[in-house]
Structure formats: C-alpha cells, structure tokens
Design a protein around this motif. Structure first.
Motif, PDB file in Angstrom:
ATOM      1  N   GLY A 316      10.245  -8.421  17.019  1.00 48.24           N
ATOM      2  CA  GLY A 316       9.611  -7.967  15.631  1.00 48.24           C
ATOM      3  C   GLY A 316       8.867  -6.896  15.920  1.00 48.24           C
ATOM      4  N   ARG A 317       8.926  -5.607  14.867  1.00 47.07           N
ATOM      5  CA  ARG A 317       8.288  -4.579  15.107  1.00 47.07           C
ATOM      6  C   ARG A 317       7.533  -4.284  13.623  1.00 47.07           C
ATOM      7  NH1 ARG A 317       9.941  -1.454  19.603  1.00 47.07           N
ATOM      8  NH2 ARG A 317       7.855  -0.403  19.014  1.00 47.07           N
ATOM      9  N   VAL A 318       6.546  -3.374  13.583  1.00 47.78           N
ATOM     10  CA  VAL A 318       5.712  -3.439  12.385  1.00 47.78           C
ATOM     11  C   VAL A 318       6.516  -3.142  11.049  1.00 47.78           C
ATOM     12  CG1 VAL A 318       5.335  -0.885  12.594  1.00 47.78           C
ATOM     13  CG2 VAL A 318       3.645  -2.448  11.688  1.00 47.78           C
ATOM     14  N   ASP A 319       7.725  -2.512  11.084  1.00 42.47           N
ATOM     15  CA  ASP A 319       8.465  -2.375   9.756  1.00 42.47           C
ATOM     16  C   ASP A 319       8.990  -3.965   9.375  1.00 42.47           C
ATOM     17  OD1 ASP A 319       8.092   0.234   9.659  1.00 42.47           O
ATOM     18  OD2 ASP A 319       9.801   0.669  10.452  1.00 42.47           O
ATOM     19  N   ASP A 320       9.551  -4.633  10.438  1.00 39.14           N
ATOM     20  CA  ASP A 320       9.833  -5.992  10.104  1.00 39.14           C
ATOM     21  C   ASP A 320       8.700  -6.802   9.373  1.00 39.14           C
ATOM     22  OD1 ASP A 320      12.337  -5.929  11.298  1.00 39.14           O
ATOM     23  OD2 ASP A 320      11.083  -5.854  13.259  1.00 39.14           O
ATOM     24  N   LEU A 321       7.299  -6.649   9.913  1.00 34.98           N
ATOM     25  CA  LEU A 321       6.168  -7.046   9.448  1.00 34.98           C
ATOM     26  C   LEU A 321       6.050  -6.539   7.933  1.00 34.98           C
ATOM     27  CD1 LEU A 321       3.556  -8.796   9.447  1.00 34.98           C
ATOM     28  CD2 LEU A 321       2.497  -6.770  10.512  1.00 34.98           C
ATOM     29  N   ILE A 322       6.052  -5.389   7.657  1.00 35.89           N
ATOM     30  CA  ILE A 322       5.777  -4.767   6.317  1.00 35.89           C
ATOM     31  C   ILE A 322       6.873  -5.378   5.466  1.00 35.89           C
ATOM     32  CG2 ILE A 322       6.010  -2.752   5.146  1.00 35.89           C
ATOM     33  CD1 ILE A 322       4.963  -1.132   7.661  1.00 35.89           C
ATOM     34  N   GLN A 323       8.247  -5.443   5.765  1.00 40.60           N
ATOM     35  CA  GLN A 323       9.061  -6.004   5.045  1.00 40.60           C
ATOM     36  C   GLN A 323       8.822  -7.490   4.582  1.00 40.60           C
ATOM     37  OE1 GLN A 323      13.302  -6.898   6.389  1.00 40.60           O
ATOM     38  NE2 GLN A 323      13.987  -5.974   4.588  1.00 40.60           N
ATOM     39  N   ASP A 324       8.221  -8.438   5.553  1.00 39.10           N
ATOM     40  CA  ASP A 324       7.946  -9.797   5.298  1.00 39.10           C
ATOM     41  C   ASP A 324       6.912  -9.829   4.274  1.00 39.10           C
ATOM     42  OD1 ASP A 324      10.137 -11.214   6.646  1.00 39.10           O
ATOM     43  OD2 ASP A 324       9.169 -10.645   8.591  1.00 39.10           O
ATOM     44  N   LEU A 325       5.857  -8.969   4.630  1.00 41.78           N
ATOM     45  CA  LEU A 325       4.756  -8.858   3.720  1.00 41.78           C
ATOM     46  C   LEU A 325       4.966  -8.595   2.315  1.00 41.78           C
ATOM     47  CD1 LEU A 325       2.130  -7.341   5.919  1.00 41.78           C
ATOM     48  CD2 LEU A 325       2.287  -9.903   5.489  1.00 41.78           C
ATOM     49  N   ILE A 326       5.936  -7.516   1.931  1.00 42.16           N
ATOM     50  CA  ILE A 326       6.007  -7.028   0.621  1.00 42.16           C
ATOM     51  C   ILE A 326       7.067  -7.919   0.148  1.00 42.16           C
ATOM     52  CG2 ILE A 326       7.075  -5.186  -0.430  1.00 42.16           C
ATOM     53  CD1 ILE A 326       5.828  -3.208   1.102  1.00 42.16           C
ATOM     54  N   VAL A 327       8.207  -8.252   0.662  1.00 40.17           N
ATOM     55  CA  VAL A 327       9.438  -8.712  -0.288  1.00 40.17           C
ATOM     56  C   VAL A 327       9.246 -10.179  -0.145  1.00 40.17           C
ATOM     57  CG1 VAL A 327      11.784  -8.872  -0.287  1.00 40.17           C
ATOM     58  CG2 VAL A 327      10.764  -6.782   0.579  1.00 40.17           C
ATOM     59  N   ALA A 328       8.955 -10.903   0.976  1.00 39.54           N
ATOM     60  CA  ALA A 328       8.806 -12.355   1.187  1.00 39.54           C
ATOM     61  C   ALA A 328       7.507 -12.830   0.669  1.00 39.54           C
ATOM     62  CB  ALA A 328       9.233 -12.893   2.629  1.00 39.54           C
ATOM     63  N   GLN A 329       6.699 -11.811   0.579  1.00 46.66           N
ATOM     64  CA  GLN A 329       5.209 -12.258   0.537  1.00 46.66           C
ATOM     65  C   GLN A 329       4.751 -13.348   1.658  1.00 46.66           C
ATOM     66  OE1 GLN A 329       3.989 -12.695  -3.674  1.00 46.66           O
ATOM     67  NE2 GLN A 329       5.364 -10.819  -4.063  1.00 46.66           N
ATOM     68  N   ALA A 330       4.940 -13.036   2.835  1.00 45.06           N
ATOM     69  CA  ALA A 330       4.721 -13.912   3.808  1.00 45.06           C
ATOM     70  C   ALA A 330       2.972 -14.141   3.948  1.00 45.06           C
ATOM     71  CB  ALA A 330       5.155 -13.613   5.317  1.00 45.06           C
ATOM     72  N   SER A 331       2.460 -15.057   4.155  1.00 44.23           N
ATOM     73  CA  SER A 331       1.016 -15.398   4.453  1.00 44.23           C
ATOM     74  C   SER A 331       0.582 -15.540   5.912  1.00 44.23           C
ATOM     75  CB  SER A 331       0.601 -16.476   3.762  1.00 44.23           C
ATOM     76  OG  SER A 331       0.810 -16.425   2.353  1.00 44.23           O
ATOM     77  N   ALA A 332       1.688 -15.830   6.688  1.00 48.16           N
ATOM     78  CA  ALA A 332       1.516 -15.735   8.210  1.00 48.16           C
ATOM     79  C   ALA A 332       2.844 -15.144   8.809  1.00 48.16           C
ATOM     80  CB  ALA A 332       1.466 -17.319   8.585  1.00 48.16           C
ATOM     81  N   TRP A 333       2.452 -14.828  10.178  1.00 45.18           N
ATOM     82  CA  TRP A 333       3.684 -14.068  11.001  1.00 45.18           C
ATOM     83  C   TRP A 333       3.113 -14.315  12.271  1.00 45.18           C
ATOM     84  CZ3 TRP A 333       5.651 -10.041  13.904  1.00 45.18           C
ATOM     85  CH2 TRP A 333       6.653  -9.403  13.428  1.00 45.18           C
ATOM     86  N   GLN A 334       4.509 -14.563  12.955  1.00 42.37           N
ATOM     87  CA  GLN A 334       4.446 -14.727  14.583  1.00 42.37           C
ATOM     88  C   GLN A 334       5.366 -13.868  14.995  1.00 42.37           C
ATOM     89  OE1 GLN A 334       6.193 -17.450  17.720  1.00 42.37           O
ATOM     90  NE2 GLN A 334       5.105 -18.820  16.405  1.00 42.37           N
ATOM     91  N   LEU A 335       5.033 -13.175  16.393  1.00 43.51           N
ATOM     92  CA  LEU A 335       6.160 -12.643  17.255  1.00 43.51           C
ATOM     93  C   LEU A 335       6.582 -13.636  17.915  1.00 43.51           C
ATOM     94  CD1 LEU A 335       7.156  -9.778  18.648  1.00 43.51           C
ATOM     95  CD2 LEU A 335       5.277  -9.501  19.797  1.00 43.51           C
ATOM     96  N   TYR A 336       5.719 -13.810  18.948  1.00 41.00           N
ATOM     97  CA  TYR A 336       6.190 -15.112  20.156  1.00 41.00           C
ATOM     98  C   TYR A 336       5.098 -15.502  20.831  1.00 41.00           C
ATOM     99  CZ  TYR A 336       9.265 -18.405  22.698  1.00 41.00           C
ATOM    100  OH  TYR A 336       9.799 -19.204  23.419  1.00 41.00           O
ATOM    101  N   SER A 337       5.308 -15.074  22.123  1.00 40.61           N
ATOM    102  CA  SER A 337       4.222 -15.702  23.334  1.00 40.61           C
ATOM    103  C   SER A 337       3.077 -14.570  23.580  1.00 40.61           C
ATOM    104  CB  SER A 337       5.080 -15.940  24.339  1.00 40.61           C
ATOM    105  OG  SER A 337       5.725 -14.817  25.014  1.00 40.61           O
TER     106      SER A 337
END
Length: 476
Positions: A316-337
């Motif tokens: 995951g990079r910041v553009d992945d986070l942005i897509q999840d926040l806008i399109v899926a409207q994700a409320s939580a997000w995890q990279l990994y460890s």
C-alpha cells in the motif's frame, strides 16, 4: 445528477488525473462541509515487529528486549505514524497441547519449525462447551499484548485517546505445513470455544477485551471458510461471549480479493443474527481493487448500514489509501506490520511496515511507505468525518476531514497530494492558525511555515510529489 453522486464523480476524476496529470497549472482547492461521508475508526497495524529472523531460522527479540529501543518504537508508532488500531491474531494452532511459540521465543526451536505449527490445530476434546486445561496455548497472544497492545494503549490514553483492538482468527492452509483433519470452518461451536477461551484469557490475565472480532483472515487462503461458515462462526462466538457481557463487533469477510467481498459478505449475513452484530464490511487489496469493485463494496455496505474497512495491503501507498477513502469510503486502513530492521535513512524499500529501526544505534523512523501514509494517520483521528473537497487540477488532490472537537487537532484537517510543485489556492478552511507538515520522495517529514487563515482563500506553495497536511494549531 444527485449532489452526493456528483461529488463522488468529481473525486473519481481527480483520482484519474493523478495517474494522467493535466497540463501544468496552479490549482484551486475548495472545502465544502455540506458534503458528509464516512466517519473514521482508525489506522491499524498488525501486532508484529521483527521477531521472525527467517534467514537465520531463529527468534529475534532485540526490538523489545532493549527497553530503550522498545520505547522509541512505541513512541514513534503513536506520535509519528499515528497508529490507533491494532490487529491481534489468534492462530488456529493455538488449540494444541504443545506451546510451540514459547519454545520458539526461548530459542529451543527455529522459525521454520514454529511456522509449520501455526495452523496445526488439535482438538482439546470432543465437547466444545468444556475446554480441557492445557488444550489451548496463549503465549503468542500474551507476546502481542505485553509487547505491543498495552504499550500502545498506555501512550494513546496519555493523549486522551483510546486504542481499538481487533482480534483476528487466522486459519490458513499453507502447503508443507502441518495440518490436521480437525476443521473450525465445519464446526462453529469449536471455533467459538477457541475464540472465547482466547478472549477470557485476555480479560482474566490482561484486563482487556477486543473491540472487534475479525472472524477469519483471507478465507481464500483457507480450507472450507466461505461466507456461510464465516456467518455461523461469528454467531456462535458472539453468542458464547454474551455470557460474560463481552460484545465485540463482527468484522467480515476480510477477503484477499476485493472482488469476493460482496459475495462473501452477503452470504455471511444471510445467517440469522449476523447482520445485527456486523459493523464493518472488510476487504484486502491484493486483487480486484478496481474502482467499480470498490464502489460496489461501498454501496452494499451503505445499504446494510455498516462501515467499510480495508484491513491489509502490504504494498500500500498513499494513492491506494486515497482511492479507498474516496471510492470505497473506507473508515479504517491497514498497511501491515510495525517495523523492519533497517536504519531509518536507508534507501532500501521494506514493504509492509510503518517504521524502520536499527538495534545497533537505537534509531527509529518512518519507512518509505509509512512517511506518506503518516500524513493522513497523524492528523486524521478516530471519530473524524470526511467532508467535501474538490480540486480543479488533478496534480493537486486534497481530502478534508473534521476531527472531533474534544480530541487532538480539533476542527478541519486538509491532506493534499501533489504530483508537482506549485501554488495552491485553498478556500473553505475555517479561520484560524494552521500547521503545515509534509513528506516527500526524499523527505521523511518536514514542516512548512504555518498558515493564518481569515475569511479569504489562502495560498500555499507545495513541493513536488509530496503529501502535505494542514492541521489546526491550538490558540496561543
């Protein structure tokens, strides 16, 4: 076109422009709080450091056995990385008469041996309502809680915040590892026994109970776990936990392939009682992460009045986070460890971790992925609501949030992603004084001059390929 759909459409166009930049020009970014989207539930990390030395086939406890280094890591995880959720894992192989994790931690067996036992479950007895003493081994659970969960909780509490604990069951089928014929997927009451014994152990020994139960991790990587099995297991576990007034919210289906999320979710909630206890439709981004799929996840979740959460993507990079926040409207997000063993200034890219650390000199800092994600994680706190924001140039995309009035950075926060250097006019920020922080390709974290915002728009010069955070400062 309805107002909400129109805003989502504009946001999607902005995302596309990040990939295909428009001609060079400065931008105007407008914040509009009349548009209201998801409420954030936190930024998650897996409770894992660098304890697995795979190359040397051994346990490496240097990241937490050195008390000073451990403090630096936990401090950085909260203060620099902004983490406020943690995934704690129950591996199915914890139902076993032998405690392989304790032997691994003591150096008696190597990584290859302990890994082969992660999902080697042996039924304690034939009665899922009568747990046999010695039939469950929770030293790995203790390891996660003592070295990660409690230190995180203490630091967040000191800031007036709370830690969200996500308890997740992992029951993989990896080839070459020891397995048995005993199936939790086919026996929901046996699943409930394992989960309840683990949670009772957490409560009795550590005074903790989980906020959420991620019913099973990546069902595509298991034997027998599909939507119906996930639903039945979730009901059986929560039914049993109610005897102690423990009521974690169900998080499901946590698929590896986002394309499977809606199908597995709909199947799971067809089991009586599941929908009423489910609070989040969860997925990972390893496949099926197209905008159409993410939009379907958003729409199904909205129709069922549950959140959307993206709970693992090691690349995951910041553009992945942005897509999840806008399109899926994700409320939580995890990279990994949490952390990899590299000097913070290293140019080596270690996927999956928020931090780099060096036991040789005790240095700890944000990783390449972590530095850009942290601009969101640090300043957008639990309980923040995403509000409207539109840019007229996709080279400069901004997302706006309103943090709770009683928490850290109360008020409006704007996170801007720049593809090139330029001057951005920002309008709609409430009057006040704002700090400005950014991370870039060669910059871990730096400060820009603060902004004094009045009634008019304000101009901000932003660096190239940077993630810039604009956040409220306390009144002087």
């Amino acid at each position: 076109m309805p107002k909400l759909v129109h805003h989502i459409f504009i946001s999607l166009i902005c995302c596309l422009l990040l990939i295909n930049p428009a001609r060079a020009q400065d931008a105007t970014l407008t914040i509009d709080p009349s548009f209201r989207f998801q409420t954030m539930t936190g930024w998650e990390v897996l409770a894992r450091g660098w304890e697995y030395d795979k190359a040397a086939d051994r346990f490496d406890g240097s990241w937490y056995r050195d008390a000073d280094l451990h403090d630096r890591i936990m401090d950085a995880l909260v203060e620099e990385a902004g983490i406020n959720r943690v995934r704690v894992e129950i591996r199915s192989g914890m139902e076993n008469p032998v405690d392989y994790w304790a032997a691994f931690e003591r150096g008696e067996i190597g990584y290859d041996e302990v890994k082969s036992r992660f999902y080697h479950k042996i039924n304690d007895n034939a009665d899922p309502f009568d747990a046999r003493p010695g039939g469950f081994q929770f030293s790995f659970l203790d390891f996660q809680i003592e070295n990660i969960v409690k230190p995180l909780q203490e630091r967040l509490n000191a800031r007036g915040e709370t830690l969200y604990i996500n308890l997740c069951v992992v029951d993989f089928r990896w080839g070459g590892e020891k397995q048995s014929d005993f199936s939790l997927a086919r026996n929901p009451e046996e699943y409930a026994e394992l989960v309840s014994q683990a949670i009772y152990h957490m409560q009795d020994r550590h005074g903790l109970v989980p906020d959420g139960l991620e019913v099973v991790l990546e069902p595509e990587n298991t034997n027998g776990w599909r939507g119906i099995q996930i639903g039945r297991a979730g009901v059986a576990a929560t039914d049993r936990l109610q005897s102690r007034n423990i009521t974690p919210e169900l998080l499901l289906p946590s698929v590896k392939n986002a394309q499977n999320a809606v199908r597995f979710f709909q199947s799971a909630i067809s089991v009586p009682g599941v929908w009423q206890r489910t609070r989040a439709l969860t997925y990972h981004r390893y496949a099926g992460r197209r905008a159409k799929i993410l939009g379907e996840i958003r729409n199904v979740a909205r129709g069922r009045s549950v959140r959307v959460e993206m709970l693992e993507y090691t690349n995951g990079r910041v553009d992945d986070l942005i897509q999840d926040l806008i399109v899926a409207q994700a409320s939580a997000w995890q990279l990994y460890s949490i952390i990899a063993r590299h000097p913070p200034a290293s140019q080596e890219t270690a996927k999956s971790v928020m931090l780099y650390g060096s036991p040789e000199d005790g240095q700890v800092g944000l990783s390449h992925q972590g530095r850009e994600l942290a601009q969101y994680f640090r300043y957008v706190r639990r309980g923040a609501q995403r509000i409207g924001s539109v840019s007229d140039n996709g080279d400069f995309l901004g997302l706006a949030f309103e943090n709770p009035a009683e928490g850290l950075f109360p008020g409006t926060v704007l996170i801007l992603r720049s593809k090139r250097a330029g001057s951005v006019a920002i309008q709609g920020l409430p009057a006040g004084r704002y700090g400005v922080s950014y991370s870039g390709r060669d910059v871990i974290s730096a400060e820009l001059p603060s902004l004094d915002v009045g009634a008019d728009k304000v101009l901000l010069d932003v660096p190239e390929e940077a993630v810039v955070s604009i956040f409220p400062l306390p009144a002087e």
